[in-house]
Design an enzyme around this catalytic site. Sequence first.
Site, PDB file in Angstrom:
ATOM      1  N   LYS A 168       0.808  -1.204   0.061  1.00 33.15           N
ATOM      2  CA  LYS A 168      -0.100  -0.205  -0.230  1.00 33.15           C
ATOM      3  C   LYS A 168       0.709   1.419  -0.089  1.00 33.15           C
ATOM      4  CE  LYS A 168      -4.019  -2.100   0.166  1.00 33.15           C
ATOM      5  NZ  LYS A 168      -5.158  -2.021  -0.692  1.00 33.15           N
ATOM      6  N   SER A 208      -3.267 -12.009   3.305  1.00 33.16           N
ATOM      7  CA  SER A 208      -3.395 -11.812   1.782  1.00 33.16           C
ATOM      8  C   SER A 208      -2.303 -12.286   0.950  1.00 33.16           C
ATOM      9  CB  SER A 208      -3.952 -10.339   1.424  1.00 33.16           C
ATOM     10  OG  SER A 208      -2.792  -9.587   2.278  1.00 33.16           O
TER      11      SER A 208
END
Lengths: 102, 318
Positions: free
Chosen positions: B56, B273
Amino acid sequence: MAKILIPTPLRPFAGGQDSVDLPGATIRELLEALTAQYGDLRKHLYNDEGKLRSFVNVYLNEEDIRFLNKEATEVKDSDTISIVPSIAGGRSWQPWKHRLCR
Amino acid sequence: MAVPVAVPNFWRTHTTHLLSAIGNTPLIRLERIAADLPGIEIYGKAEFMNPGGSVKDRPALNMILEGERTGRLTKDRILLDSTSGNTGIAYAMICAAKGYKVKLCLPKNASQERKRMLTAYGAEIVFTNPAEGSDGAIRRCREIYESNPDIYFYPDQYSNPANWKSHYETTAPELIRQSEGRITHFVAALGTSGTFVGTSRRLKREIAGVRCISAQPSAGFHGLEGLKHMPTAIVPAIYDQAIADDNLWLETEDAYRMVRRLAREEGLLVGISAGGNIVAARRVGQDLARRGERGVIVTVLCDGASKYLSEPFWDDSL
């Protein structure tokens, strides 16, 4: 009757309701009653061995039942049970501070 | 006479600004995870090596730079967004380094580690209903913004093209260079969908015949941190389903098992994830191997395990 709060993604499998009032003396009995009434919830909450799936966190009022008596935790009529998926880390890392954060 | 031991060649030998350390992450070959699949290579982009600890950092930096370029982000505005964690950490890190204020909406059930990281960077946190998950955080964030739009810069990671463009401009070109253009399959699970959409768009432009495969939780109720089940979630505006050549459905428990396996067999301590992405990459590899085809499968190791170490899933019996 204790109140079980249904998380948003499970509401379609519980008649669209955000909470269900059910009778039961323990968490296990309540969840049994819930999945008996709404059969589609079973595969979301339990694995093939009939155990609660590992990412499913159940709270009695604000206490994680893992820190109480797990599924044998006793429930009173005035209690509220929450089912919260372990997203973003559903469990506190401090064992002495195991409340659902407000 | 003793032979001098060769000193490893560390290539980051010059001083750099923190924000220049974002990106250019290694592409790591997973030897043992793919050992039973003849002709199949599986690689993971080590995004946990970004300074904020996750993939991110890339979209967060690009959205902030875009905000500065367009004048929507100034020193007297507060950056406001909803985040399940990693984007918030990236915003908080970058804004601390650049001197901006940050306010983040996240579900109350976010882990203590996350809350402490965000607070340590100086971000303000607004807690939202845990039963509503990341969608509840999105709704609360929109309310806060609409009640006072003049004091906030709301990058809205789910709708901001600068999110997917960061992967189009950086992640994908890095992957092409690191794999020497050999990628046959790109696999990524969907959250905001920025990684999948941006990387796939660029790969499809540059590499003929590359297949891009998305992955999602198999149901709306899941424990796959940061991922979305698109049929039941608020669908991000930047999501473009047409880019995917195929989609795979992930079970939370499979991702948990893969996270434990990656730690023990590859020495990679990664988050849930990333585990889901490798489950999906292996499934693509199994399919190819069954048909006797070769493949260079690339995916993303989104973050490290440090934020999940207190989770019960490290226990083998789960």
